[in-house]
Design a protein around this motif. Structure first.
Motif, PDB file in Angstrom:
ATOM      1  N   LEU A  55       0.855  -1.170   0.000  1.00  0.00           N
ATOM      2  CA  LEU A  55       0.000   0.000   0.000  1.00  0.00           C
ATOM      3  C   LEU A  55       0.894   1.222   0.000  1.00  0.00           C
ATOM      4  CD1 LEU A  55      -2.813   1.414   0.440  1.00  0.00           C
ATOM      5  CD2 LEU A  55      -2.293   1.285   2.878  1.00  0.00           C
ATOM      6  N   PHE A  56       0.834   1.994  -1.073  1.00  0.00           N
ATOM      7  CA  PHE A  56       1.534   3.275  -1.158  1.00  0.00           C
ATOM      8  C   PHE A  56       0.535   4.345  -0.754  1.00  0.00           C
ATOM      9  CE2 PHE A  56       1.855   6.987  -4.090  1.00  0.00           C
ATOM     10  CZ  PHE A  56       2.884   7.627  -3.420  1.00  0.00           C
ATOM     11  N   ILE A  67       2.032   6.794 -11.655  1.00  0.00           N
ATOM     12  CA  ILE A  67       3.188   6.566 -10.793  1.00  0.00           C
ATOM     13  C   ILE A  67       3.945   5.364 -11.335  1.00  0.00           C
ATOM     14  CG2 ILE A  67       2.224   7.548  -8.676  1.00  0.00           C
ATOM     15  CD1 ILE A  67       1.646   4.641  -7.772  1.00  0.00           C
ATOM     16  N   ARG A  68       5.228   5.304 -11.048  1.00  0.00           N
ATOM     17  CA  ARG A  68       6.037   4.147 -11.402  1.00  0.00           C
ATOM     18  C   ARG A  68       6.447   3.448 -10.114  1.00  0.00           C
ATOM     19  NH1 ARG A  68      10.346   4.832 -15.761  1.00  0.00           N
ATOM     20  NH2 ARG A  68       8.432   4.590 -16.937  1.00  0.00           N
ATOM     21  N   VAL A 117       8.666   4.341  -5.259  1.00  0.00           N
ATOM     22  CA  VAL A 117       7.528   4.864  -6.011  1.00  0.00           C
ATOM     23  C   VAL A 117       7.922   6.233  -6.536  1.00  0.00           C
ATOM     24  CG1 VAL A 117       5.120   5.559  -5.923  1.00  0.00           C
ATOM     25  CG2 VAL A 117       5.887   3.585  -4.596  1.00  0.00           C
ATOM     26  N   PHE A 118       7.757   6.416  -7.847  1.00  0.00           N
ATOM     27  CA  PHE A 118       8.135   7.655  -8.517  1.00  0.00           C
ATOM     28  C   PHE A 118       6.921   8.322  -9.137  1.00  0.00           C
ATOM     29  CE2 PHE A 118      11.874   4.961  -8.781  1.00  0.00           C
ATOM     30  CZ  PHE A 118      12.926   5.820  -8.513  1.00  0.00           C
ATOM     31  N   ASP A 119       6.967   9.622  -9.250  1.00  0.00           N
ATOM     32  CA  ASP A 119       6.068  10.377 -10.105  1.00  0.00           C
ATOM     33  C   ASP A 119       6.662  10.240 -11.507  1.00  0.00           C
ATOM     34  OD1 ASP A 119       4.790  12.310 -11.627  1.00  0.00           O
ATOM     35  OD2 ASP A 119       4.852  13.813 -10.045  1.00  0.00           O
ATOM     36  N   VAL A 120       5.861   9.839 -12.506  1.00  0.00           N
ATOM     37  CA  VAL A 120       6.425   9.623 -13.839  1.00  0.00           C
ATOM     38  C   VAL A 120       6.948  10.902 -14.466  1.00  0.00           C
ATOM     39  CG1 VAL A 120       5.146   7.525 -14.368  1.00  0.00           C
ATOM     40  CG2 VAL A 120       4.174   9.708 -14.970  1.00  0.00           C
ATOM     41  N   ASN A 121       6.574  12.050 -13.926  1.00  0.00           N
ATOM     42  CA  ASN A 121       7.091  13.320 -14.427  1.00  0.00           C
ATOM     43  C   ASN A 121       8.450  13.670 -13.830  1.00  0.00           C
ATOM     44  OD1 ASN A 121       4.719  13.707 -15.930  1.00  0.00           O
ATOM     45  ND2 ASN A 121       3.698  14.524 -14.129  1.00  0.00           N
ATOM     46  N   ASN A 122       8.877  12.944 -12.794  1.00  0.00           N
ATOM     47  CA  ASN A 122      10.169  13.166 -12.150  1.00  0.00           C
ATOM     48  C   ASN A 122      10.732  11.821 -11.699  1.00  0.00           C
ATOM     49  OD1 ASN A 122      12.414  14.067 -10.823  1.00  0.00           O
ATOM     50  ND2 ASN A 122      11.303  15.125  -9.204  1.00  0.00           N
ATOM     51  N   LEU A 123      11.425  11.139 -12.604  1.00  0.00           N
ATOM     52  CA  LEU A 123      11.940   9.805 -12.298  1.00  0.00           C
ATOM     53  C   LEU A 123      13.309   9.828 -11.624  1.00  0.00           C
ATOM     54  CD1 LEU A 123      10.847   7.966 -15.556  1.00  0.00           C
ATOM     55  CD2 LEU A 123       9.779   7.862 -13.304  1.00  0.00           C
ATOM     56  N   PRO A 126      12.673   9.492  -5.984  1.00  0.00           N
ATOM     57  CA  PRO A 126      11.471   8.751  -5.597  1.00  0.00           C
ATOM     58  C   PRO A 126      10.598   9.559  -4.632  1.00  0.00           C
ATOM     59  CG  PRO A 126      13.394   7.810  -4.520  1.00  0.00           C
ATOM     60  CD  PRO A 126      13.885   8.861  -5.463  1.00  0.00           C
ATOM     61  N   ILE A 127       9.298   9.359  -4.729  1.00  0.00           N
ATOM     62  CA  ILE A 127       8.371   9.963  -3.772  1.00  0.00           C
ATOM     63  C   ILE A 127       8.610   9.347  -2.402  1.00  0.00           C
ATOM     64  CG2 ILE A 127       5.942  10.250  -3.157  1.00  0.00           C
ATOM     65  CD1 ILE A 127       5.312  10.046  -6.172  1.00  0.00           C
ATOM     66  N   THR A 128       8.760   8.036  -2.376  1.00  0.00           N
ATOM     67  CA  THR A 128       9.053   7.301  -1.154  1.00  0.00           C
ATOM     68  C   THR A 128       9.671   5.967  -1.508  1.00  0.00           C
ATOM     69  OG1 THR A 128       8.153   6.565   0.980  1.00  0.00           O
ATOM     70  CG2 THR A 128       6.782   6.195  -0.967  1.00  0.00           C
ATOM     71  N   TRP A 129      10.246   5.302  -0.511  1.00  0.00           N
ATOM     72  CA  TRP A 129      10.838   3.986  -0.706  1.00  0.00           C
ATOM     73  C   TRP A 129      10.759   3.233   0.616  1.00  0.00           C
ATOM     74  CZ3 TRP A 129      14.995   2.563   2.250  1.00  0.00           C
ATOM     75  CH2 TRP A 129      15.659   3.582   2.906  1.00  0.00           C
ATOM     76  N   ASN A 130      10.867   1.901   0.525  1.00  0.00           N
ATOM     77  CA  ASN A 130      10.905   1.043   1.708  1.00  0.00           C
ATOM     78  C   ASN A 130      11.583  -0.261   1.311  1.00  0.00           C
ATOM     79  OD1 ASN A 130      10.530   0.091   4.276  1.00  0.00           O
ATOM     80  ND2 ASN A 130       8.306   0.334   4.275  1.00  0.00           N
ATOM     81  N   TYR A 131      12.169  -0.943   2.255  1.00  0.00           N
ATOM     82  CA  TYR A 131      12.884  -2.178   1.981  1.00  0.00           C
ATOM     83  C   TYR A 131      12.147  -3.375   2.578  1.00  0.00           C
ATOM     84  CZ  TYR A 131      14.502  -1.808   6.791  1.00  0.00           C
ATOM     85  OH  TYR A 131      14.546  -1.722   8.148  1.00  0.00           O
TER      86      TYR A 131
END
Length: 135
Positions: A55-56, A67-68, A117-123, A126-131
């Motif tokens: 869940l993002f 989003i990517r 998770v990326f915004d496709v307009n700014n690759l 990342p908007i956020t990340w987790n491991y």
């Protein structure tokens, strides 16, 4: 009176210096479909070949239409600086779900992984990340 002031100060410091920030976007993982009942039972360890639900979420409305979601394997023996993309997909954000995105995927190789998770307009950022880990 000094004791009450000291206790209130310590409690205030605990809440303000805590590592969690509800104003930042994040990613939750679970081995079961995420519901309100199991939302607080997030996990980071998963069995190979089993679905990994994620869940993002974002406290602010996601303005981008897409989003990517990208999963990379990390480790000491992975080339390219210790990071190798193993899965990536673009998803449309629906207007009724402008604050979150929910889906699942399956990984068959054990290892340490990171989801971004990326915004496709700014690759580039990342908007956020987790491991998480697959065993």
């Amino acid at each position: 009176m000094k004791k009450v002031f000291l206790i209130l100060t310590v409690l205030l410091l605990c809440f303000t210096l805590c590592g969690c920030d509800k104003r930042k976007p994040g990613i939750l993982f679970n081995s079961e479909p995420i519901t309100r009942e199991n939302l607080m039972k997030a996990s980071r360890s998963f069995e190979a070949g089993k679905p990994i639900y994620y869940l993002f979420y974002s406290p602010k409305e996601i303005k981008s239409e897409f989003i990517r979601v990208q999963v990379g394997k990390t480790g000491d023996n992975v080339p390219k600086g210790g990071y190798n993309v193993v899965w990536s997909c673009d998803y449309r954000i629906m207007k009724q779900n402008a604050y979150y995105y929910y889906n699942h995927f399956v990984l068959n190789q054990p290892g340490r992984y990171v989801m971004q998770v990326f915004d496709v307009n700014n690759l580039s950022i990342p908007i956020t990340w987790n491991y998480f880990y697959v065993y």
